[in-house]
Write a protein that holds these residues in place. Sequence first.
Motif, PDB file in Angstrom:
ATOM      1  N   LEU A 363      26.422 -10.402  -0.201  1.00 28.20           N
ATOM      2  CA  LEU A 363      27.651 -10.105   0.419  1.00 28.20           C
ATOM      3  C   LEU A 363      27.563  -9.501   1.792  1.00 28.20           C
ATOM      4  CD1 LEU A 363      29.649  -8.786  -2.870  1.00 28.20           C
ATOM      5  CD2 LEU A 363      29.804 -11.073  -1.774  1.00 28.20           C
ATOM      6  N   SER A 364      28.606 -10.030   2.562  1.00 25.17           N
ATOM      7  CA  SER A 364      28.576  -9.310   4.017  1.00 25.17           C
ATOM      8  C   SER A 364      29.981  -8.461   4.119  1.00 25.17           C
ATOM      9  CB  SER A 364      28.434 -10.311   4.997  1.00 25.17           C
ATOM     10  OG  SER A 364      29.356 -11.385   4.992  1.00 25.17           O
ATOM     11  N   ASP A 365      31.027  -8.715   3.414  1.00 25.21           N
ATOM     12  CA  ASP A 365      32.172  -8.366   3.507  1.00 25.21           C
ATOM     13  C   ASP A 365      32.136  -6.954   2.560  1.00 25.21           C
ATOM     14  OD1 ASP A 365      35.470  -8.539   3.984  1.00 25.21           O
ATOM     15  OD2 ASP A 365      35.146  -7.998   1.805  1.00 25.21           O
ATOM     16  N   THR A 366      32.511  -5.725   3.316  1.00 23.70           N
ATOM     17  CA  THR A 366      32.175  -4.387   2.954  1.00 23.70           C
ATOM     18  C   THR A 366      33.252  -4.154   2.012  1.00 23.70           C
ATOM     19  OG1 THR A 366      33.762  -3.644   4.407  1.00 23.70           O
ATOM     20  CG2 THR A 366      31.402  -3.371   5.007  1.00 23.70           C
ATOM     21  N   THR A 367      34.367  -4.592   1.736  1.00 26.72           N
ATOM     22  CA  THR A 367      35.316  -4.602   0.812  1.00 26.72           C
ATOM     23  C   THR A 367      34.921  -5.235  -0.526  1.00 26.72           C
ATOM     24  OG1 THR A 367      37.252  -4.393   2.582  1.00 26.72           O
ATOM     25  CG2 THR A 367      37.741  -4.778  -0.059  1.00 26.72           C
ATOM     26  N   ALA A 368      34.455  -6.530  -0.317  1.00 30.26           N
ATOM     27  CA  ALA A 368      34.135  -7.171  -1.529  1.00 30.26           C
ATOM     28  C   ALA A 368      32.807  -6.503  -2.270  1.00 30.26           C
ATOM     29  CB  ALA A 368      33.527  -8.450  -1.263  1.00 30.26           C
TER      30      ALA A 368
END
Length: 413
Positions: A363-368
Amino acid sequence: MPLPPVRGKYTATPEWTTEFGLFEEDGINEYGVAMSATESAYTNNRVLGYDPLVENGIGEEAMVTVTLPYIKSAREGVKYLGAIIEKYGTNETNGILFSDANEVWYMETAGGHQWVAQRIPDDSYAVVSNQLSIQEVDFEDPENFMFKADLKQFVAMHHLNPNPTSFNFRNIFGLNDLSDEYYNTPRVWEGQRILNPEIIQSPVSHDLPFIRKASRLIQIEDVQQILSSHYEGTPYNPVGTGSEAEKHRFRPISLPATQESHILQIKPNQPIEVGGIHWLAMGVAAQSVYVPFFAGMSETPEMYHHGAKVYTADSAYWVFKLAGVLTDAHYKEFVKELNTTRSKVNIQMRNQLHDFEQRALELSDTTALEELLNQAGNEISATAIQAFQALSANLITKSTDLSPLYYQHNEEL
């Protein structure tokens, strides 16, 4: 003391009650630094005569809170806390651990304002009990030692060194008394026995080395074994086969009075959100399991929000503690079942941890990522909690047949 207005995010394990203020015992911050401050020690009276403890100085209950959010390396942590101790003084003698992806440092305070820290070599380990442990200090080696600037002068001015040909911090500032032989040195001996079984030494020796090289690579399970130890495989095991005198001679590492036990792991090749793992065993480590939580999580499972002095079923602490209490009541009958549950849970949690770790690294999205790590905390801890709830239910059921009031009917009558 005034605190900087900006602080980094960090995990921490607080004391169960805020009656005496917030007591955060250990944690990992967003900059990749881990800190543990639960090691009480003692300074000898000779030193205290020249540098007494400061009544309103800092104690271990505040050290994580005022240090961990503001440091970006283990080395910086030592300097930061050292400056606080020099300015405000300390009301007790402590050992403090700092680590990051590159270094591990162990720091000790003594008297009201003295301190020293030593870097643990990458190929070595240290086992510390409730005593000052750092030995020879090399004042010409800044890569491996840090200390209060006038530490050497303070000792010389007051003639505190019993052996002026060396500078052994343990011997100068510590107690090294008879109580150590029952309370402290046996625990150091036990940790070294587990990691270096080939070395023969005495559990009451005052000369056990601060630093050793293990005979093998150290795994998380080795650390869990040490922190859960009550001298299994030796005559000193309180529930073993030694004599009554041997079984109660030494203080075990794992005690019924334990509220929590923690391991702070940092994987240098991963971002701290995933590579930082806060292993937490609630209650007695010998009768509990170390549940892993990722440092990048932003919320903790609901059952970890509850915990009081009186038992409640909605508390993670009391779930694990209850299983231990039930086992203690009929130890020989139930300990095998307890350990079987612990083994199965550890395997399940390891599988879950590996799965979540692999998913998180993609994952690269911080929220995810944050949501996934929160999910990991909930699901992995649920595995342990549900298994221990089932274990307790089974032990309660089996206990009904073990009452001293139980009457066995004579079939011949």
